[in-house]
Scaffold this active site. Structure first.
Site, PDB file in Angstrom:
ATOM      1  N   SER A 209       0.806  -1.228   0.000  1.00 47.44           N
ATOM      2  CA  SER A 209       0.000   0.000   0.000  1.00 47.44           C
ATOM      3  C   SER A 209       0.841   1.280   0.000  1.00 47.44           C
ATOM      4  O   SER A 209       0.485   2.238  -0.705  1.00 47.44           O
ATOM      5  CB  SER A 209      -0.967  -0.005   1.185  1.00 47.44           C
ATOM      6  OG  SER A 209      -1.905  -1.037   1.008  1.00 47.44           O
TER       7      SER A 209
ATOM      8  N   LYS B 173      -9.851  -5.526  10.552  1.00 50.88           N
ATOM      9  CA  LYS B 173     -10.958  -4.934   9.776  1.00 50.88           C
ATOM     10  C   LYS B 173     -12.277  -4.917  10.556  1.00 50.88           C
ATOM     11  O   LYS B 173     -13.086  -4.005  10.369  1.00 50.88           O
ATOM     12  CB  LYS B 173     -11.128  -5.668   8.450  1.00 50.88           C
ATOM     13  CG  LYS B 173      -9.977  -5.396   7.485  1.00 50.88           C
ATOM     14  CD  LYS B 173     -10.190  -6.036   6.140  1.00 50.88           C
ATOM     15  CE  LYS B 173      -8.980  -5.829   5.255  1.00 50.88           C
ATOM     16  NZ  LYS B 173      -9.111  -6.448   3.937  1.00 50.88           N
TER      17      LYS B 173
HETATM   18  P1  NDP Z   1     -10.358 -14.622   6.707  1.00 48.56           P
HETATM   19  O1  NDP Z   1      -9.368 -15.163   7.671  1.00 48.56           O
HETATM   20  O2  NDP Z   1     -11.413 -13.676   7.171  1.00 48.56           O
HETATM   21  O3  NDP Z   1     -11.156 -15.857   6.013  1.00 48.56           O
HETATM   22  C1  NDP Z   1     -10.448 -16.975   5.553  1.00 48.56           C
HETATM   23  C2  NDP Z   1     -11.348 -17.813   4.659  1.00 48.56           C
HETATM   24  O4  NDP Z   1     -10.545 -18.816   4.023  1.00 48.56           O
HETATM   25  C3  NDP Z   1     -12.454 -18.567   5.394  1.00 48.56           C
HETATM   26  O5  NDP Z   1     -13.591 -18.630   4.547  1.00 48.56           O
HETATM   27  C4  NDP Z   1     -11.831 -19.968   5.597  1.00 48.56           C
HETATM   28  O6  NDP Z   1     -12.782 -21.010   5.709  1.00 48.56           O
HETATM   29  C5  NDP Z   1     -11.097 -20.107   4.281  1.00 48.56           C
HETATM   30  N1  NDP Z   1     -10.003 -21.082   4.270  1.00 48.56           N
HETATM   31  C6  NDP Z   1      -8.772 -20.959   4.822  1.00 48.56           C
HETATM   32  N2  NDP Z   1      -8.011 -22.048   4.541  1.00 48.56           N
HETATM   33  C7  NDP Z   1      -8.785 -22.856   3.776  1.00 48.56           C
HETATM   34  C8  NDP Z   1      -8.566 -24.122   3.161  1.00 48.56           C
HETATM   35  N3  NDP Z   1      -7.399 -24.767   3.269  1.00 48.56           N
HETATM   36  N4  NDP Z   1      -9.562 -24.673   2.438  1.00 48.56           N
HETATM   37  C9  NDP Z   1     -10.740 -24.029   2.315  1.00 48.56           C
HETATM   38  N5  NDP Z   1     -11.021 -22.833   2.868  1.00 48.56           N
HETATM   39  C10 NDP Z   1     -10.050 -22.254   3.598  1.00 48.56           C
HETATM   40  O7  NDP Z   1      -9.481 -13.994   5.525  1.00 48.56           O
HETATM   41  P2  NDP Z   1      -9.891 -12.819   4.523  1.00 48.56           P
HETATM   42  O8  NDP Z   1     -11.282 -13.075   4.073  1.00 48.56           O
HETATM   43  O9  NDP Z   1      -9.569 -11.506   5.113  1.00 48.56           O
HETATM   44  O10 NDP Z   1      -8.856 -13.028   3.309  1.00 48.56           O
HETATM   45  C11 NDP Z   1      -8.986 -14.087   2.399  1.00 48.56           C
HETATM   46  C12 NDP Z   1      -7.948 -13.942   1.293  1.00 48.56           C
HETATM   47  O11 NDP Z   1      -8.209 -12.787   0.503  1.00 48.56           O
HETATM   48  C13 NDP Z   1      -6.516 -13.803   1.811  1.00 48.56           C
HETATM   49  O12 NDP Z   1      -5.675 -14.624   1.021  1.00 48.56           O
HETATM   50  C14 NDP Z   1      -6.194 -12.346   1.582  1.00 48.56           C
HETATM   51  O13 NDP Z   1      -4.822 -12.147   1.342  1.00 48.56           O
HETATM   52  C15 NDP Z   1      -7.026 -12.046   0.333  1.00 48.56           C
HETATM   53  N6  NDP Z   1      -7.365 -10.620   0.188  1.00 48.56           N
HETATM   54  C16 NDP Z   1      -6.919  -9.949  -0.899  1.00 48.56           C
HETATM   55  C17 NDP Z   1      -7.214  -8.620  -1.085  1.00 48.56           C
HETATM   56  C18 NDP Z   1      -6.709  -7.915  -2.305  1.00 48.56           C
HETATM   57  O14 NDP Z   1      -6.803  -6.686  -2.373  1.00 48.56           O
HETATM   58  N7  NDP Z   1      -6.214  -8.626  -3.305  1.00 48.56           N
HETATM   59  C19 NDP Z   1      -8.020  -7.866  -0.107  1.00 48.56           C
HETATM   60  C20 NDP Z   1      -8.475  -8.669   1.008  1.00 48.56           C
HETATM   61  C21 NDP Z   1      -8.131 -10.001   1.155  1.00 48.56           C
HETATM   62  P3  NDP Z   1     -13.407 -21.403   7.151  1.00 48.56           P
HETATM   63  O15 NDP Z   1     -14.483 -20.397   7.400  1.00 48.56           O
HETATM   64  O16 NDP Z   1     -13.922 -22.757   6.951  1.00 48.56           O
HETATM   65  O17 NDP Z   1     -12.285 -21.320   8.146  1.00 48.56           O
END
Ligand code: NDP
Length: 273
Positions: free
Chosen positions: A17, A66
């Site tokens: 950023s 967040k």
């Molecule tokens: P959170 O920690 O809030 O959520 C994680 C999610 O990933 C949950 O739905 C979780 O499932 C799932 N998950 C994790 N590991 C696995 C797996 N091995 N198999 C299946 N599901 C899995 O993270 P965020 O939502 O904040 O971020 C998610 C991704 O998005 C990150 O990689 C982040 O870097 C990316 N991102 C990118 C942005 C960009 O600007 N490009 C902006 C914001 C985020 P469960 O609920 O079952 O645990």
């Protein structure tokens, strides 16, 4: 006086950023300085208090703050109110304004940079964490034919459908499905909004999800994830990472603070190179 901004996170050293906002400031002639600040896990609110005292004008908020940023905001934009998470704070005498630009960044990247329309398409959103919640309202606003949300913990996807269903237009089928219940379904756009790529894991998706000409989009950036490899093997036509989303959500934050829309294309190209 130079206006001060920063990104707050833990960890935060990896954040792109500062580079993105410095490019935007240079491009638009804005006198501002943007840094990266590591906030203690139990010290987010105190860090925000300190920044306000020091005269900062606003900040971006990243993992894991967040939800806390949402609670701390004294007022929210509609999209932040709906997503219940905030990634952009604007400081004013009257209070702290919270916005969520992640979903708008995703939609702008798919539509404007990858030239893929969302309206009337069949969309699969994999994941139900903060990033997926931020994406739901902007995706529904595009009026896809279907928006299916799927998550390892299905209850979280079902909860998202309960919360967002009033935002879906009648023409859009909006539903939650467990991974195995997706067998036999085809999608035009499959978005990986899970953090599985961080651990080099692949969500347990069934085969055959990608329709002809489909786009596979991973919100992660900086490496080829197992989801991208899976999508290539499964015949997705276009593969995208989340770099464009990152720059587009930053541009939305910049607009929220400065009222000016910077050009994103040159910054995306610079980051890629
Ligand atoms: P959170 O920690 O809030 O959520 C994680 C999610 O990933 C949950 O739905 C979780 O499932 C799932 N998950 C994790 N590991 C696995 C797996 N091995 N198999 C299946 N599901 C899995 O993270 P965020 O939502 O904040 O971020 C998610 C991704 O998005 C990150 O990689 C982040 O870097 C990316 N991102 C990118 C942005 C960009 O600007 N490009 C902006 C914001 C985020 P469960 O609920 O079952 O645990």
């Amino acid at each position: 006086m130079t206006d001060l901004y920063a990104v707050l996170g833990n960890p935060v050293a990896h954040s792109k950023s500062p580079l993105i906002h410095s490019e935007f400031a240079r491009q638009t002639g804005q006198d501002m300085d943007y840094g990266a600040i590591l906030a203690p896990l139990d010290g987010f609110a105190a860090t925000i208090g300190r920044l306000r005292m020091e005269g900062y004008r606003g900040c971006n908020v990243t993992v894991p703050f967040k939800f806390e940023a949402f609670s701390l905001s004294t007022s929210h934009t509609e999209r932040a109110e709906i997503a219940k998470t905030v990634n952009t704070l604007k400081f004013a005498e009257e209070g702290v304004f919270g916005d969520n630009t992640d979903g708008a960044g995703l939609v702008a990247d798919i539509r404007n940079n990858h030239h893929v329309a969302i309206s009337d398409k069949r969309i699969l959103l994999v994941g139900a964490g903060g990033a997926a919640w931020g994406a739901l309202f902007p995706l529904l606003a595009e009026m896809p034919e279907r928006l299916i949300i799927s998550n390892r913990t299905i209850a979280k996807a079902e909860e998202a459908v309960r919360v967002f269903s009033s935002r879906a237009r009648r023409k859009t089928e909006f539903a939650a499905r467990a991974f195995d219940a997706l067998a036999g379904e085809r999608f035009d756009i499959v978005i990986n909004a899970t953090s599985s790529g961080l651990k080099d894991e692949l969500p347990a998706l069934p085969q055959g999800l990608f329709a002809e000409g489909s786009l596979a989009y991973d919100m992660m950036y900086g490496k080829k994830t197992p989801f991208m490899t899976f999508a290539i093997e499964q015949g997705a036509e276009k593969i995208a990472d989340g770099l464009g989303m990152l720059v587009e959500q930053a541009a939305e934050s910049f607009f929220f603070w400065r009222g000016i829309r910077p050009e994103t294309r040159p910054v995306i190209e610079k980051l890629k190179s």
